[in-house]
Write a protein that holds these residues in place. Structure first.
Motif, PDB file in Angstrom:
ATOM      1  N   ALA A 199      31.288 -29.454  27.635  1.00  0.00           N
ATOM      2  CA  ALA A 199      30.292 -29.309  28.693  1.00  0.00           C
ATOM      3  C   ALA A 199      28.946 -28.932  28.117  1.00  0.00           C
ATOM      4  O   ALA A 199      27.906 -29.428  28.536  1.00  0.00           O
ATOM      5  CB  ALA A 199      30.752 -28.264  29.706  1.00  0.00           C
ATOM      6  N   ALA A 200      28.964 -28.033  27.065  1.00  0.00           N
ATOM      7  CA  ALA A 200      27.693 -27.614  26.463  1.00  0.00           C
ATOM      8  C   ALA A 200      27.034 -28.774  25.765  1.00  0.00           C
ATOM      9  O   ALA A 200      25.821 -28.958  25.818  1.00  0.00           O
ATOM     10  CB  ALA A 200      27.946 -26.461  25.497  1.00  0.00           C
TER      11      ALA A 200
ATOM     12  N   ARG B 161      27.269 -31.896  26.504  1.00  0.00           N
ATOM     13  CA  ARG B 161      26.738 -32.815  27.504  1.00  0.00           C
ATOM     14  C   ARG B 161      25.438 -32.308  28.074  1.00  0.00           C
ATOM     15  O   ARG B 161      24.493 -33.065  28.299  1.00  0.00           O
ATOM     16  CB  ARG B 161      27.767 -33.011  28.617  1.00  0.00           C
ATOM     17  CG  ARG B 161      28.997 -33.788  28.174  1.00  0.00           C
ATOM     18  CD  ARG B 161      29.983 -33.926  29.290  1.00  0.00           C
ATOM     19  NE  ARG B 161      31.153 -34.677  28.868  1.00  0.00           N
ATOM     20  CZ  ARG B 161      32.209 -34.924  29.634  1.00  0.00           C
ATOM     21  NH1 ARG B 161      32.226 -34.444  30.891  1.00  0.00           N
ATOM     22  NH2 ARG B 161      33.228 -35.616  29.182  1.00  0.00           N
ATOM     23  N   VAL B 162      25.290 -31.029  28.334  1.00  0.00           N
ATOM     24  CA  VAL B 162      24.055 -30.463  28.867  1.00  0.00           C
ATOM     25  C   VAL B 162      22.929 -30.636  27.863  1.00  0.00           C
ATOM     26  O   VAL B 162      21.789 -30.967  28.214  1.00  0.00           O
ATOM     27  CB  VAL B 162      24.269 -28.984  29.241  1.00  0.00           C
ATOM     28  CG1 VAL B 162      22.944 -28.320  29.573  1.00  0.00           C
ATOM     29  CG2 VAL B 162      25.223 -28.869  30.415  1.00  0.00           C
ATOM     30  N   GLU B 163      23.223 -30.404  26.577  1.00  0.00           N
ATOM     31  CA  GLU B 163      22.176 -30.558  25.550  1.00  0.00           C
ATOM     32  C   GLU B 163      21.705 -32.012  25.471  1.00  0.00           C
ATOM     33  O   GLU B 163      20.519 -32.291  25.301  1.00  0.00           O
ATOM     34  CB  GLU B 163      22.725 -30.092  24.206  1.00  0.00           C
ATOM     35  CG  GLU B 163      22.951 -28.596  24.135  1.00  0.00           C
ATOM     36  CD  GLU B 163      23.557 -28.198  22.805  1.00  0.00           C
ATOM     37  OE1 GLU B 163      23.839 -29.131  22.004  1.00  0.00           O
ATOM     38  OE2 GLU B 163      23.753 -27.002  22.562  1.00  0.00           O
ATOM     39  N   GLU B 164      22.647 -32.928  25.566  1.00  0.00           N
ATOM     40  CA  GLU B 164      22.257 -34.336  25.525  1.00  0.00           C
ATOM     41  C   GLU B 164      21.368 -34.715  26.717  1.00  0.00           C
ATOM     42  O   GLU B 164      20.387 -35.453  26.584  1.00  0.00           O
ATOM     43  CB  GLU B 164      23.506 -35.214  25.516  1.00  0.00           C
ATOM     44  CG  GLU B 164      24.296 -35.124  24.231  1.00  0.00           C
ATOM     45  CD  GLU B 164      25.546 -35.970  24.278  1.00  0.00           C
ATOM     46  OE1 GLU B 164      25.799 -36.560  25.370  1.00  0.00           O
ATOM     47  OE2 GLU B 164      26.247 -36.061  23.258  1.00  0.00           O
ATOM     48  N   VAL B 165      21.719 -34.172  27.886  1.00  0.00           N
ATOM     49  CA  VAL B 165      20.912 -34.464  29.085  1.00  0.00           C
ATOM     50  C   VAL B 165      19.517 -33.889  28.923  1.00  0.00           C
ATOM     51  O   VAL B 165      18.506 -34.529  29.262  1.00  0.00           O
ATOM     52  CB  VAL B 165      21.604 -33.924  30.338  1.00  0.00           C
ATOM     53  CG1 VAL B 165      20.677 -34.009  31.545  1.00  0.00           C
ATOM     54  CG2 VAL B 165      22.883 -34.687  30.615  1.00  0.00           C
ATOM     55  N   LEU B 166      19.396 -32.660  28.413  1.00  0.00           N
ATOM     56  CA  LEU B 166      18.077 -32.050  28.222  1.00  0.00           C
ATOM     57  C   LEU B 166      17.252 -32.818  27.182  1.00  0.00           C
ATOM     58  O   LEU B 166      16.049 -33.007  27.348  1.00  0.00           O
ATOM     59  CB  LEU B 166      18.250 -30.585  27.796  1.00  0.00           C
ATOM     60  CG  LEU B 166      18.844 -29.646  28.860  1.00  0.00           C
ATOM     61  CD1 LEU B 166      19.032 -28.259  28.269  1.00  0.00           C
ATOM     62  CD2 LEU B 166      17.950 -29.604  30.080  1.00  0.00           C
TER      63      LEU B 166
END
Length: 365
Positions: free
Chosen positions: A2-3, A5-10
């Protein structure tokens, strides 16, 4: 997971924001020169020589990117101008452009000023100023507003009035209506002569030569040939090529021109390409064909004219032969009458006692 994925989105969001800023922010080593009056931007930065070598997709992409950056700088400078709403609060936002700085060349040379007429020269010399007059005046007789000049003008045509005033000191037996018509014809002829003189003077001034080949003296000493030539030029200078132009009194009729008074028509440079292609292909097909192109209508008309000419010639020949036969018969009748009259006259002149018996001459054996 999950972490990550969030970094990739940011990271993707940051890249998109940077791409947006990059699309409106353009950096150049040398600032562009702008002429907002002509919507012109001059880029004096040298383009990369390595990217412009050869002809390929890389070169096209580089030129497209360079044009896009310069257009972005020009649009950004336009947004800095003072803007206002056109047509009220709900209208579009427009910017007032400054005066152009660069002077662009003309496609065609500027038109030459029209040479002044004799009246304009006289008015300039005497200081006469032209005053604006209204085209409508009040007509007291008709009680309505009418034109100052031309058809149905105020006051009407004096030559068409039902009553004509006899001037003081004039012959009371003179026809005043005929005098008014004659004066009107003289005024029209005088105005036409002045117009022809102005045209001749403008033509001589337009040629730029001090001594033209066929001058027309504006002092009233024109010859008949000069006036006829200028009248011919003035007549064909109208939009209808003189077709509806009235002729002057005692002016001979001119023979019809070979061109038939038709204007030359040119096809537009940028028009229907399919029609132009079909015309060219048809022309090439006619040139390459061994059989000549036959115009059926023209051939039929030519054959009909030839048959009519032959029939007319045969009819004239028969009439001439019939006339000759009749003339021979008339001559024979006249000669018979003359011989009969001569024989009768000789019989009347003979003596009474003479006879054709033994007293006559005998034939020798």
């Amino acid at each position: 997971m999950a972490a990550v994925r969030v970094e990739e989105v940011l990271a993707a969001a940051e890249e998109q924001e940077a791409e947006k800023r990059r699309s409106v922010t353009v950096e150049k080593e040398l600032e562009l020169e702008f002429d907002l009056g002509n919507l012109l931007a001059l880029d004096r930065n040298p383009p990369p020589a390595a990217g412009l070598r050869g002809a390929g997709p890389r070169r096209e992409a580089l030129l497209r990117a360079l044009a896009r950056d310069n257009a972005q700088l020009l649009v950004a400078r336009l947004w800095e101008l003072p803007a206002e709403r056109a047509g009220g609060a709900g209208g579009p936002l427009v910017a007032r452009l400054p005066e152009p700085a660069f002077r662009l060349p003309r496609e065609k040379p500027p038109p030459r000023p029209r040479p002044p007429t004799r009246w304009e020269q006289f008015a300039r010399l005497k200081g006469i100023r032209r005053r604006k007059r209204t085209s409508l005046v009040w007509d007291e007789q008709a009680k309505e507003w009418r034109r100052r000049w031309g058809y149905r003008r105020a006051g009407g045509d004096p030559a068409r009035a039902w009553l004509a005033e006899v001037p003081e000191g004039a012959d009371p037996q003179e026809d005043q209506f005929a005098r008014l018509r004659r004066e009107k014809r003289e005024r029209v002829a005088r105005n036409e002569l002045n117009r022809l003189r102005n045209l001749a003077r403008a033509h001589r001034a337009g040629t730029g030569t001090a001594a033209p080949a066929a001058p027309l003296h504006p002092t009233g000493h024109q010859s008949r040939e000069e006036l006829a030539r200028v009248a011919r030029v003035a007549r064909v200078s109208t939009a209808s090529l003189g077709r509806f132009q009235p002729r002057l009194p005692k002016e001979p009729a001119e023979p019809p021109s070979r061109s038939g008074g038709r204007k030359r028509r040119f096809e537009p440079l940028l028009g229907n390409l399919a029609a132009e292609r079909s015309r060219q292909l048809e022309l090439l097909r006619d040139m390459g064909s061994k059989r000549p192109v036959l115009d059926i209508t023209r051939a039929v008309n030519k054959q009909l004219r030839q048959e009519e000419a032959e029939a007319a010639a045969a009819k004239g020949k028969k009439q001439s032969q019939r006339g000759k036969r009749g003339r021979r018969q008339q001559r024979a009748g006249r000669s018979a009458k003359k011989s009969g009259a001569r024989r009768q006259q000789q019989q009347q002149q003979r003596p009474v006692g003479s006879s054709t018996g033994g007293g006559g001459r005998r034939k020798k054996a």
